[in-house]
Motif scaffolding. Structure first.
Motif, PDB file in Angstrom:
ATOM      1  N   VAL A 361      11.899   4.975   4.183  1.00 53.97           N
ATOM      2  CA  VAL A 361      11.559   4.865   5.599  1.00 53.97           C
ATOM      3  C   VAL A 361      10.040   4.902   5.734  1.00 53.97           C
ATOM      4  O   VAL A 361       9.336   5.437   4.887  1.00 53.97           O
ATOM      5  CB  VAL A 361      12.214   5.991   6.419  1.00 53.97           C
ATOM      6  CG1 VAL A 361      13.712   5.842   6.429  1.00 53.97           C
ATOM      7  CG2 VAL A 361      11.810   7.361   5.867  1.00 53.97           C
ATOM      8  N   GLY A 362       9.528   4.327   6.810  1.00 51.97           N
ATOM      9  CA  GLY A 362       8.084   4.236   6.968  1.00 51.97           C
ATOM     10  C   GLY A 362       7.542   3.049   6.191  1.00 51.97           C
ATOM     11  O   GLY A 362       8.278   2.160   5.769  1.00 51.97           O
ATOM     12  N   GLN A 363       6.262   3.037   5.971  1.00 53.83           N
ATOM     13  CA  GLN A 363       5.623   1.919   5.275  1.00 53.83           C
ATOM     14  C   GLN A 363       5.731   2.108   3.764  1.00 53.83           C
ATOM     15  O   GLN A 363       5.305   3.132   3.224  1.00 53.83           O
ATOM     16  CB  GLN A 363       4.146   1.823   5.691  1.00 53.83           C
ATOM     17  CG  GLN A 363       3.944   1.536   7.163  1.00 53.83           C
ATOM     18  CD  GLN A 363       4.622   0.242   7.590  1.00 53.83           C
ATOM     19  OE1 GLN A 363       4.514  -0.780   6.909  1.00 53.83           O
ATOM     20  NE2 GLN A 363       5.314   0.273   8.724  1.00 53.83           N
ATOM     21  N   VAL A 364       6.299   1.135   3.102  1.00 53.24           N
ATOM     22  CA  VAL A 364       6.460   1.211   1.655  1.00 53.24           C
ATOM     23  C   VAL A 364       6.038  -0.120   1.037  1.00 53.24           C
ATOM     24  O   VAL A 364       6.043  -1.160   1.698  1.00 53.24           O
ATOM     25  CB  VAL A 364       7.923   1.518   1.267  1.00 53.24           C
ATOM     26  CG1 VAL A 364       8.329   2.895   1.733  1.00 53.24           C
ATOM     27  CG2 VAL A 364       8.871   0.471   1.855  1.00 53.24           C
ATOM     28  N   THR A 365       5.697  -0.074  -0.222  1.00 52.74           N
ATOM     29  CA  THR A 365       5.270  -1.281  -0.928  1.00 52.74           C
ATOM     30  C   THR A 365       6.496  -1.980  -1.540  1.00 52.74           C
ATOM     31  O   THR A 365       7.528  -1.348  -1.789  1.00 52.74           O
ATOM     32  CB  THR A 365       4.296  -0.936  -2.058  1.00 52.74           C
ATOM     33  OG1 THR A 365       4.978  -0.117  -3.015  1.00 52.74           O
ATOM     34  CG2 THR A 365       3.098  -0.176  -1.503  1.00 52.74           C
ATOM     35  N   THR A 401      11.797   0.129   7.243  1.00 52.68           N
ATOM     36  CA  THR A 401      10.978  -1.034   7.610  1.00 52.68           C
ATOM     37  C   THR A 401      11.023  -2.147   6.573  1.00 52.68           C
ATOM     38  O   THR A 401      10.560  -3.256   6.839  1.00 52.68           O
ATOM     39  CB  THR A 401       9.504  -0.605   7.801  1.00 52.68           C
ATOM     40  OG1 THR A 401       9.024  -0.042   6.570  1.00 52.68           O
ATOM     41  CG2 THR A 401       9.377   0.431   8.904  1.00 52.68           C
ATOM     42  N   ALA A 402      11.584  -1.867   5.419  1.00 53.98           N
ATOM     43  CA  ALA A 402      11.501  -2.818   4.293  1.00 53.98           C
ATOM     44  C   ALA A 402      12.640  -3.823   4.309  1.00 53.98           C
ATOM     45  O   ALA A 402      13.182  -4.186   3.254  1.00 53.98           O
ATOM     46  CB  ALA A 402      11.503  -2.042   2.975  1.00 53.98           C
TER      47      ALA A 402
END
Length: 448
Positions: A361-365, A401-402
């Motif tokens: 969750v959140g911004q990940v690569t 978000t991914a």
């Protein structure tokens, strides 16, 4: 004949499969001409050994044999006649079976007075079994088998066999009209498989009445054919709900027996974490983790699987991303250690193993997505990966978000499941589930 030849070639191809054998078997295969160890990567664990069931040239010979002369051998092959006797044929003699004559077959209706999904009774009226476990002469289960029966008392967690957990047809219909039931309907429309994700530990500790009501409610919701299973506890042994091994065993036994009566045929699962697994071979790390988390050491978790009480074990990966720095074990190594340990213990033989991932969750690569989702599957340790769609923290709500990166993992879509709470939708339940179905093949619907 092309289809027939293709089948023959498929037979040959199957014989080229490389088998994985144990070190005991492999001890004599160092110079084995059938070894295919050279095909494995350099980082393959030592206990994994490759052995040809049939070498490629041998498989080719099999395929050519069946495909020769326009598949002549395949056409001439016939099924075995078998060894069967028709007792009704003239001259046949079949032994008589002593005892009361039984009519009908496996598709015949149940005997009069026996409700489908109900519990058989002894001649004296006592209940004879709970979920297939033998009962004593007084109608109560053997303690060595169950450690308790189906319904807990408010004071001790013991159970009584008299309680029935099966929901009525009216209760099943009513459950379909609840918000959770409507979410099941919406999920069915998208084609995803549905699990009911609930928590029964607090209800069990609250006593027989609360526990029975909770089981019947979940059973009525899960009675629908589109529901594949029920996950009835999370953080088992990790949170503060239980204080002893005996409590955990009694709860899992009672919940499993009750749910198998309330929702027969549904798979049952639990979620927990086993911190010691991430230590790998570091003895100091393992000793400390055993001291911190005595209720969830590997052998105790395995005992629950061996008893056949659960069909799926979800292992949380949350602790892997920090907490092991003292022993110089980073997140990548901790994850690797955990899944090597799971694979070495062959837990997949006892139950389906799923990786529970809350860290996307959140911004990940893209690299993080690939590592955390595909690694457990590619390591052949987890058969499924469960991803949370949102996580509530003290700082706020983190959302998955991914989506675009996950769509790239379509080859393992069947092994991906979303954990989704329909009571707090992002837009609305129907829209959310349609989006989930683009990436996941299964959804765990969180219910109270």
């Amino acid at each position: 004949m092309r289809l027939t030849l293709r089948r023959a070639l498929a037979v040959g191809a199957m014989l080229t499969v490389a088998g994985v054998v144990t070190p005991a078997v492999a001890a004599y295969s160092q110079d084995d001409p059938r070894s295919c160890n050279d095909l494995m990567g350099a980082d393959t664990p030592a206990y994994v050994v490759c052995h040809w069931l049939a070498k490629p040239e041998e498989a080719l010979g099999v395929a050519l044999f069946w495909g020769a002369d326009d598949n002549a051998n395949l056409k001439e092959a016939t099924p075995s006649d078998g060894q069967f006797i028709d007792c009704s044929a003239p001259g046949s003699s079949c032994p008589e079976i002593e005892g009361e004559e039984i009519s009908g077959d496996e598709n015949s209706p149940a005997p009069d007075g026996m409700e489908e999904g109900g519990t058989p009774e002894c001649e004296t009226g006592q209940q004879c079994s709970v979920d297939g476990n033998d009962l004593g002469g007084d109608g109560t289960p053997s303690r060595s088998e169950l450690g308790g029966t189906a319904t807990p008392s408010a004071s001790s967690g013991k159970t009584t066999a008299a309680q029935s957990f099966a929901a009525t047809a009216q209760e099943v219909t009513a459950a379909a009209q609840t918000p959770a039931g409507q979410a099941v309907t919406a999920a069915k429309a998208t084609g995803v498989r549905v699990w009911i994700d609930t928590e029964l530990a607090d209800d069990w500790k609250a006593g027989a009445t609360n526990f029975a009501a909770a089981v019947k409610r979940i059973g009525a919701l899960a009675a629908r054919p589109e529901v594949a299973g029920i996950r009835f506890s999370s953080q088992l042994g990790y949170n503060a709900t239980f204080k002893t091994d005996e409590e955990i065993t009694a709860f899992v036994t009672a919940a499993s027996d009750a749910l198998r009566q309330a929702a027969p045929g549904k798979r049952l699962g639990v979620h927990t974490v086993v911190p010691e697994l991430a230590c790998g071979a570091d003895e100091a790390c393992k000793t400390e983790m055993r001291k911190r988390y005595p209720l969830i050491v590997p052998e105790k978790v395995e005992s629950l699987l061996s008893a056949g009480r659960v069909d799926q074990l979800s292992l949380d990966t949350g602790l892997l991303y920090g907490g092991y720095e003292t022993w110089k074990i980073n997140a990548e190594k901790a994850q690797r250690n955990q899944w090597i340990q799971v694979r070495a213990r062959s837990w997949d033989v006892l139950a389906q193993v799923a990786a529970e991932e809350t860290g996307l969750v959140g911004q990940v690569t893209p690299e993080k997505v690939a590592a955390r989702v595909s690694t457990p599957v590619m390591d052949a340790a987890a058969q499924q990966v469960n991803l949370w769609t949102r996580v509530q923290t003290a700082q706020g709500t983190n959302r998955l978000t991914a989506w675009d990166e996950l769509k790239k993992l379509s080859p393992i879509k069947r092994r991906l499941a979303a954990v989704y709470n329909p009571t707090v939708p992002e837009k609305d339940v129907t829209t959310d589930l349609k989006k989930i179905a683009e990436v996941f093949s299964q959804v765990y619907l969180v219910t109270a």
